[in-house]
Design a protein around this motif. Structure first.
Motif, PDB file in Angstrom:
ATOM      1  N   THR A 142       0.832  -1.205   0.000  1.00 59.01           N
ATOM      2  CA  THR A 142       0.000   0.000   0.000  1.00 59.01           C
ATOM      3  C   THR A 142       0.865   1.253   0.000  1.00 59.01           C
ATOM      4  O   THR A 142       0.333   2.365   0.010  1.00 59.01           O
ATOM      5  N   LYS A 191      -5.473   5.215   8.053  1.00 55.04           N
ATOM      6  CA  LYS A 191      -5.908   6.102   6.976  1.00 55.04           C
ATOM      7  C   LYS A 191      -4.759   6.473   6.059  1.00 55.04           C
ATOM      8  O   LYS A 191      -4.879   6.425   4.827  1.00 55.04           O
ATOM      9  N   LYS A 215      -3.722   3.508   4.004  1.00 53.57           N
ATOM     10  CA  LYS A 215      -4.841   2.903   3.278  1.00 53.57           C
ATOM     11  C   LYS A 215      -4.993   1.420   3.604  1.00 53.57           C
ATOM     12  O   LYS A 215      -5.223   0.581   2.738  1.00 53.57           O
TER      13      LYS A 215
END
Length: 469
Positions: free
Chosen positions: A243, A463, A466
């Motif tokens: 990610t 956050k 992700k």
């Protein structure tokens, strides 16, 4: 709880603030660990074999530990570094040297992490010293041989929700494949670290450049070919859970060249007939290209710039990289990042996290950048500054301009698997301490402080990287 680990460690000596910190800490201490950037070995979790012994697990691979001993004149070979697999007697000798010199770590974050591991992971109730060295070595080895101390069992015991490792861009990720194909539910993912393809002065650039075409099965004659090949490697990493990307150049310089300028520069790089200025320009352009790719594939960009790597040349030539000789240097972000941020810094799909070893940039550069550009977040205090004092300084200089919500929580950046819960515990205690002061000064309610602490511990990191929808 061990008698030598005080329950109020790292909280303020002020009694009112200490009481508030206890309340905040109780609300976050048992939240899952999210470790978004580190250097643990994915083979540990793929193969799930017992760790060998105390010295080979806790000393030999950890430059935080042997760096201090080396600074006091103890040779790396004496500590088992670069000696291949050690037998039990050799490991015992390494351990005794470490224990005899454990006093050197007094007051350091390494001492806190190690004491936590000894007390909380191995349940040893007396401090380490030369006198207790043999007891420690035998006790730790006995436990390491059990099923409860296999990597996957420890991963679950530590309540780790996500752990990201870091691999170079041509890695075949075979261990990550094994983990994905197993029935184990632990989440261990990779991170794309392309320095050996973006930095012409990287020691492995020439070999990596030549190997890239074969890895992606295409001819690379022009700059656009090169970018296409790197995109293919990024896609491969995304398929294996990535990610984020990670970049660590000597400076934060970025560039935005025309198409003809990029092609001309690439041909110099491709011929390996480039100057230091060409190398810097290529690094800068590649950072801008990496940002464009991140907008397309969604990978968060981590910029770990400002480190003089392998400063001790004789140690590097004898023992290789990551041997405690990487040192902070002064770095500039505002002018350096302007070309990249002018082009992409306002894009809603770009997420850049800035780390630094130069604390003088916190309030002057990083906080103002993170406090303005939607794409920029301030990364946590890192490496030389992932200490109680470093974390406090970070918050004092960053939060006043960027706020808590332009930061991304904490990451442990470690090769020492057993220290992960220790490092996160320190971060949670320091967050509780800093927030308690704001509550005591009537700048925040206690409820708000608990909310912020929860976000710093869990939500902001998920956050930023992700990890959750």
């Amino acid at each position: 709880m061990s008698s030598y680990l005080h329950p109020d460690r790292l909280f303020s000596s002020d009694s009112s603030q200490r009481a508030i910190a206890r309340t905040i800490y109780q609300a976050i201490k048992d939240l899952p660990i999210v470790s978004p950037h580190g250097h643990t070995d994915p083979s540990w979790f793929a193969n799930n074999q017992n760790f060998s012994n105390a010295a080979e697990l806790l000393i030999v691979p950890d430059h935080y530990v042997f760096r201090m001993l080396y600074s006091q004149g103890i040779g790396l070979s004496t500590l088992g570094v670069g000696q291949g697999t050690l037998n039990l007697e050799q490991s015992h000798q390494v351990w005794k040297v470490f224990a005899d010199n454990y006093y050197l770590f007094r007051g350091t974050p390494s001492r806190m992490w190690l004491d936590y591991v000894f007390a909380e992971v191995f349940n040893i109730s007396q401090p380490l010293s030369g006198a207790t060295a043999d007891t420690y070595f035998d006790t730790i080895n006995q436990q390491l041989a059990t099923d409860a101390f296999k990597p996957r069992a420890l991963f679950e015991r530590f309540n780790i929700e996500t752990l990201a490792t870091t691999e170079q861009p041509l890695d075949k990720l075979k261990h990550h494949k094994t983990i994905q194909q197993s029935d184990w539910q632990g989440r261990v993912i990779t991170t794309f670290r392309p320095d050996n393809l973006t930095d012409p002065e990287h020691p492995k650039f020439r070999d990596s450049f030549k190997a890239l075409a074969s890895a992606v099965d295409m001819e690379i004659s022009h700059f656009q070919d090169y970018l296409k090949a790197i995109k293919k490697r990024r896609e491969y990493f995304v398929e294996h859970g990535a990610t984020a990307t990670d970049h660590s150049h000597p400076t934060a310089f970025t560039a935005d060249l025309s198409s003809s300028q990029k092609e001309s520069l690439f041909q110099k790089i491709r011929s390996f007939a480039f100057s230091p200025e060409d190398a810097e320009l290529f690094r800068g352009q590649m950072m801008t290209e990496m940002a464009a790719m991140s907008i397309e594939d969604g990978l968060t960009m981590q910029l770990h710039h400002g480190c003089f790597r392998n400063h001790n040349a004789p140690v590097y030539h004898e023992f290789g990289a990551d041997k405690g000789a990487d040192l902070p240097v002064a770095i500039e972000f505002v002018k350096a990042l302007q070309p990249l941020l002018s082009k992409y810094g306002n894009h809603p799909e770009l997420n850049i996290i800035l780390f630094t070893l130069d604390e003088t940039t916190y309030s002057r550069e990083i906080a103002p950048l993170a406090g303005h550009y939607p794409a920029v977040k301030a990364g946590p205090s890192w490496w030389f500054h992932d200490s109680p004092e470093g974390m406090i300084r970070f918050k004092e200089q960053i939060i006043e301009t960027a706020g808590f919500y332009n930061t991304v929580g904490f990451n442990d950046d470690t090769r020492a698997f057993l220290s992960i819960p220790a490092r996160h515990d320190v971060a949670r205690r320091i967050d509780s301490r800093c927030l308690a002061r704001l509550v005591a000064e009537h700048r925040m309610s206690e409820e708000e402080a608990v909310d912020v602490a929860t976000d710093l511990t869990y939500h902001l990191v998920n956050k930023a990287y992700k990890f959750k929808p």
